[in-house]
Design a protein around this motif. Structure first.
Motif, short mmCIF file in Angstrom:
data_model
loop_
_atom_site.label_atom_id
_atom_site.label_comp_id
_atom_site.label_asym_id
_atom_site.label_seq_id
_atom_site.Cartn_x
_atom_site.Cartn_y
_atom_site.Cartn_z
N SER A 96 0.82 -1.22 0.00
CA SER A 96 0.00 0.00 0.00
C SER A 96 0.86 1.27 0.00
O SER A 96 0.41 2.33 -0.39
CB SER A 96 -0.96 0.01 1.20
N LEU A 97 2.10 1.12 0.44
CA LEU A 97 3.05 2.24 0.45
C LEU A 97 3.97 2.22 -0.77
O LEU A 97 4.89 3.03 -0.87
CB LEU A 97 3.88 2.19 1.73
N LEU A 121 11.28 4.07 7.78
CA LEU A 121 10.70 4.80 6.65
C LEU A 121 9.43 5.55 7.07
O LEU A 121 9.23 6.72 6.69
CB LEU A 121 10.38 3.84 5.50
N LEU A 122 8.57 4.90 7.83
CA LEU A 122 7.36 5.56 8.31
C LEU A 122 7.71 6.73 9.23
O LEU A 122 7.10 7.80 9.15
CB LEU A 122 6.46 4.56 9.05
N PHE A 123 8.69 6.54 10.08
CA PHE A 123 9.11 7.59 11.01
C PHE A 123 9.63 8.81 10.24
O PHE A 123 9.25 9.95 10.53
CB PHE A 123 10.19 7.04 11.96
N ILE A 124 10.49 8.58 9.26
CA ILE A 124 11.04 9.68 8.46
C ILE A 124 9.92 10.41 7.72
O ILE A 124 9.86 11.64 7.70
CB ILE A 124 12.11 9.15 7.47
N LEU A 135 -0.48 6.05 10.56
CA LEU A 135 -0.01 4.75 10.09
C LEU A 135 1.18 4.29 10.93
O LEU A 135 1.25 3.13 11.36
CB LEU A 135 0.38 4.84 8.62
N LEU A 136 2.10 5.20 11.20
CA LEU A 136 3.25 4.89 12.06
C LEU A 136 2.78 4.49 13.44
O LEU A 136 3.24 3.48 13.99
CB LEU A 136 4.19 6.10 12.15
N GLN A 137 1.86 5.24 14.00
CA GLN A 137 1.36 4.93 15.35
C GLN A 137 0.71 3.56 15.41
O GLN A 137 0.94 2.79 16.34
CB GLN A 137 0.37 6.02 15.80
N ARG A 138 -0.10 3.23 14.40
CA ARG A 138 -0.74 1.91 14.37
C ARG A 138 0.28 0.80 14.21
O ARG A 138 0.21 -0.22 14.88
CB ARG A 138 -1.77 1.83 13.23
N PHE A 139 1.25 0.99 13.31
CA PHE A 139 2.25 -0.04 13.08
C PHE A 139 3.05 -0.31 14.35
O PHE A 139 3.32 -1.46 14.69
CB PHE A 139 3.18 0.37 11.93
#
Length: 186
Positions: A96-97, A121-124, A135-139
């Motif tokens: 999805s990303l 990658l999500l954090f950046i 999305l980062l928080q859920r992951f």
């Protein structure tokens, strides 16, 4: 030549160094990654390094039953199986990303190394694009923090060398810092 790690802030750099440590390559590459993470002294006797490498293989690679399987599906699935539904969920998230895992090495998408890279990658991206924050928080809260502590515990309980125990400790510290940083993104 520029070392790409040097371009990253320390937190993200450490995440990618951990990614590179936990993915098996060859003996020299693994040894170099252990040195980068300060898991072993620059000058370690060959016999001690061989013990650490054997420990790495026993914990994460095989050929015998893995003492600390590095796959989220083993910890989050209904049964402790590799390539379970969890693997497919991680694959779908990556796709999805616009990300994919190379099928060249036949390593499932939910390997700790791939998940660490995804977290970085999500954090950046969350820093520059607020849409990535949920999305980062859920992951982190609904995936990484559910299985990585169990993985770390298996390493700690089954490792026979200081190198592997220190690797588990480094991963634990990094995950805790990730959780703290993600909480502050809310």
């Amino acid at each position: 030549m520029v070392d790409v790690y040097e371009l990253l802030p320390p937190f993200e750099r450490k995440g990618l160094q951990l990614r590179d440590f936990y993915i098996y390559g060859d003996s020299q590459r693994l040894k170099n990654k252990a040195k980068e993470l300060a898991l072993l002294p620059a000058e370690q006797p060959d016999q001690q390094w061989q013990e650490a490498e054997y420990d790495f293989n026993r914990l994460f690679v095989g050929p015998a039953a893995l003492q600390a399987p590095p796959y989220s599906s083993v910890y989050l699935g209904d049964e402790p199986l590799i390539m379970g539904a969890t693997t497919l969920h991680v694959r779908e998230l990556m796709e999805s990303l616009g990300l994919t895992v190379s099928r060249e090495d036949n390593i499932p998408d939910d390997h700790i190394s791939y998940e660490l890279e995804l977290a970085v990658l999500l954090f950046i991206n969350a820093r520059s694009t607020p849409g990535f924050t949920p999305l980062l928080q859920r992951f982190v809260s609904q995936h990484l923090t559910l299985w990585v502590p169990m993985f770390i515990e298996k390493i700690t309980n089954n490792a026979s060398t200081t190198v592997m125990k220190m690797a588990a400790l480094e991963l634990s510290h990094w995950i805790e810092e990730l959780k703290t940083r993600v909480c502050h993104e809310q």
